[in-house]
Design a protein around this motif. Structure first.
Motif, PDB file in Angstrom:
ATOM      1  N   UNK A   1       0.640   6.087   4.718  1.00 44.09           N
ATOM      2  CA  UNK A   1       1.488   6.839   5.646  1.00 44.09           C
ATOM      3  C   UNK A   1       2.949   6.765   5.221  1.00 44.09           C
ATOM      4  N   UNK A   2       3.370   5.580   4.828  1.00 44.46           N
ATOM      5  CA  UNK A   2       4.763   5.382   4.419  1.00 44.46           C
ATOM      6  C   UNK A   2       5.115   6.309   3.255  1.00 44.46           C
ATOM      7  N   UNK A   3       4.193   6.460   2.332  1.00 41.68           N
ATOM      8  CA  UNK A   3       4.433   7.320   1.168  1.00 41.68           C
ATOM      9  C   UNK A   3       4.424   8.781   1.582  1.00 41.68           C
ATOM     10  N   UNK A   4       3.401   9.166   2.322  1.00 42.62           N
ATOM     11  CA  UNK A   4       3.267  10.572   2.752  1.00 42.62           C
ATOM     12  C   UNK A   4       4.480  10.992   3.572  1.00 42.62           C
ATOM     13  N   UNK A   5       4.959  10.079   4.393  1.00 38.83           N
ATOM     14  CA  UNK A   5       6.106  10.376   5.246  1.00 38.83           C
ATOM     15  C   UNK A   5       7.372  10.630   4.414  1.00 38.83           C
ATOM     16  N   UNK A   6       7.388  10.101   3.209  1.00 38.64           N
ATOM     17  CA  UNK A   6       8.568  10.258   2.358  1.00 38.64           C
ATOM     18  C   UNK A   6       8.487  11.479   1.456  1.00 38.64           C
ATOM     19  N   UNK A   7       7.412  12.241   1.578  1.00 40.34           N
ATOM     20  CA  UNK A   7       7.302  13.457   0.774  1.00 40.34           C
ATOM     21  C   UNK A   7       8.369  14.449   1.238  1.00 40.34           C
ATOM     22  N   UNK A   8       9.227  14.887   0.336  1.00 39.81           N
ATOM     23  CA  UNK A   8      10.304  15.825   0.695  1.00 39.81           C
ATOM     24  C   UNK A   8       9.737  17.128   1.239  1.00 39.81           C
ATOM     25  N   UNK A   9      10.516  17.773   2.081  1.00 42.56           N
ATOM     26  CA  UNK A   9      10.083  19.061   2.635  1.00 42.56           C
ATOM     27  C   UNK A   9       9.921  20.091   1.525  1.00 42.56           C
ATOM     28  N   UNK A  10       8.828  20.832   1.589  1.00 38.53           N
ATOM     29  CA  UNK A  10       8.586  21.847   0.570  1.00 38.53           C
ATOM     30  C   UNK A  10       7.975  21.289  -0.703  1.00 38.53           C
ATOM     31  N   UNK A  11       7.584  20.050  -0.655  1.00 38.44           N
ATOM     32  CA  UNK A  11       6.954  19.419  -1.827  1.00 38.44           C
ATOM     33  C   UNK A  11       5.541  18.951  -1.474  1.00 38.44           C
ATOM     34  N   UNK A  12       4.727  18.740  -2.497  1.00 35.42           N
ATOM     35  CA  UNK A  12       3.357  18.271  -2.274  1.00 35.42           C
ATOM     36  C   UNK A  12       3.014  17.169  -3.280  1.00 35.42           C
ATOM     37  N   UNK A  13       1.970  16.435  -2.985  1.00 34.29           N
ATOM     38  CA  UNK A  13       1.515  15.390  -3.905  1.00 34.29           C
ATOM     39  C   UNK A  13      -0.005  15.328  -3.858  1.00 34.29           C
ATOM     40  N   UNK A  14      -0.574  14.422  -4.629  1.00 36.85           N
ATOM     41  CA  UNK A  14      -2.031  14.330  -4.676  1.00 36.85           C
ATOM     42  C   UNK A  14      -2.505  12.962  -4.202  1.00 36.85           C
ATOM     43  N   UNK A  15      -3.757  12.887  -3.832  1.00 35.10           N
ATOM     44  CA  UNK A  15      -4.351  11.628  -3.383  1.00 35.10           C
ATOM     45  C   UNK A  15      -4.256  10.587  -4.505  1.00 35.10           C
ATOM     46  N   UNK A  16      -4.548  11.023  -5.690  1.00 37.74           N
ATOM     47  CA  UNK A  16      -4.532  10.116  -6.836  1.00 37.74           C
ATOM     48  C   UNK A  16      -3.152   9.529  -7.063  1.00 37.74           C
ATOM     49  N   UNK A  17      -2.110  10.342  -6.890  1.00 35.48           N
ATOM     50  CA  UNK A  17      -0.741   9.868  -7.111  1.00 35.48           C
ATOM     51  C   UNK A  17      -0.401   8.778  -6.105  1.00 35.48           C
ATOM     52  N   UNK A  18      -0.785   8.980  -4.870  1.00 32.61           N
ATOM     53  CA  UNK A  18      -0.534   7.981  -3.833  1.00 32.61           C
ATOM     54  C   UNK A  18      -1.342   6.726  -4.118  1.00 32.61           C
ATOM     55  N   UNK A  19      -2.600   6.920  -4.451  1.00 31.59           N
ATOM     56  CA  UNK A  19      -3.472   5.779  -4.747  1.00 31.59           C
ATOM     57  C   UNK A  19      -2.895   4.976  -5.906  1.00 31.59           C
ATOM     58  N   UNK A  20      -2.424   5.674  -6.898  1.00 37.83           N
ATOM     59  CA  UNK A  20      -1.855   5.013  -8.065  1.00 37.83           C
ATOM     60  C   UNK A  20      -0.606   4.226  -7.680  1.00 37.83           C
ATOM     61  N   UNK A  21       0.212   4.819  -6.845  1.00 38.83           N
ATOM     62  CA  UNK A  21       1.429   4.151  -6.397  1.00 38.83           C
ATOM     63  C   UNK A  21       1.083   2.875  -5.629  1.00 38.83           C
ATOM     64  N   UNK A  22      -0.026   2.934  -4.895  1.00 34.22           N
ATOM     65  CA  UNK A  22      -0.444   1.777  -4.098  1.00 34.22           C
ATOM     66  C   UNK A  22      -1.214   0.773  -4.945  1.00 34.22           C
ATOM     67  N   UNK A  23      -1.452   1.123  -6.215  1.00 35.45           N
ATOM     68  CA  UNK A  23      -2.166   0.210  -7.087  1.00 35.45           C
ATOM     69  C   UNK A  23      -3.669   0.333  -6.959  1.00 35.45           C
ATOM     70  N   UNK A  24      -4.124   1.456  -6.427  1.00 37.55           N
ATOM     71  CA  UNK A  24      -5.560   1.680  -6.257  1.00 37.55           C
ATOM     72  C   UNK A  24      -5.929   3.047  -6.815  1.00 37.55           C
ATOM     73  N   UNK A  25      -5.567   3.271  -8.052  1.00 40.02           N
ATOM     74  CA  UNK A  25      -5.761   4.585  -8.669  1.00 40.02           C
ATOM     75  C   UNK A  25      -7.220   5.014  -8.617  1.00 40.02           C
ATOM     76  N   UNK A  26      -8.124   4.050  -8.657  1.00 42.91           N
ATOM     77  CA  UNK A  26      -9.542   4.411  -8.644  1.00 42.91           C
ATOM     78  C   UNK A  26     -10.088   4.551  -7.229  1.00 42.91           C
TER      79      UNK A  26
END
Length: 116
Positions: free
Chosen positions: A15-40
DNA sequence: CAAGTGACTCCTA
DNA sequence: TTAGGAGCCACTT
């Protein structure tokens, strides 16, 4: 909710990461997982989003799969609510897919800089 | 207690 | 190049 404390913490991180997504921007599940250290464990990010519906501050519509496809749009209240939310932010969605996704992609690892 | 499911991703043919 | 299968972790039944 019978979520274990650890799981709940994982959810909060997502949630903390998703909440920081800038307006008009998108990201992927994998990118968040990777950031959290759980890429798999990208599936867990999606599962975390399942519980994000309770949090109004969590723009789950900005989280897509690696191809920029609105895979989770069926989980939103409205049929095309996810697409409408993205369009309201200036994102073009064609055939359930974000146009120029590569350019709109927001990588938490680069933006937040692997502080963990 | 064991098996199935899923808002994913990567590797191999 | 596209298509298919395996891996992954947590939750549900």
């Amino acid at each position: 909710m019978n979520y274990a404390p650890e799981t709940e913490s994982f959810f909060k991180r997502v949630y903390a990461v998703v909440r920081q997504i800038p307006n008009g921007r998108v990201t992927s599940y994998g990118a968040i997982a990777k950031y959290l250290g759980a890429a798999r464990s990208s599936r867990m990010v999606g599962w975390a989003m399942n519980g994000a519906g309770k949090y109004p501050d969590i723009p789950a519509h900005r989280v897509l799969n690696r191809a920029g496809v609105l895979t989770g749009k069926h989980h939103f209240p409205g049929t095309h609510l996810m697409q409408q939310l993205l369009e309201s932010e200036g994102i073009v969605v064609i055939n359930d897919q974000v146009a120029d996704f590569k350019n709109l992609f927001w990588d938490p690892v680069l933006a937040l800089g692997m502080e963990e």
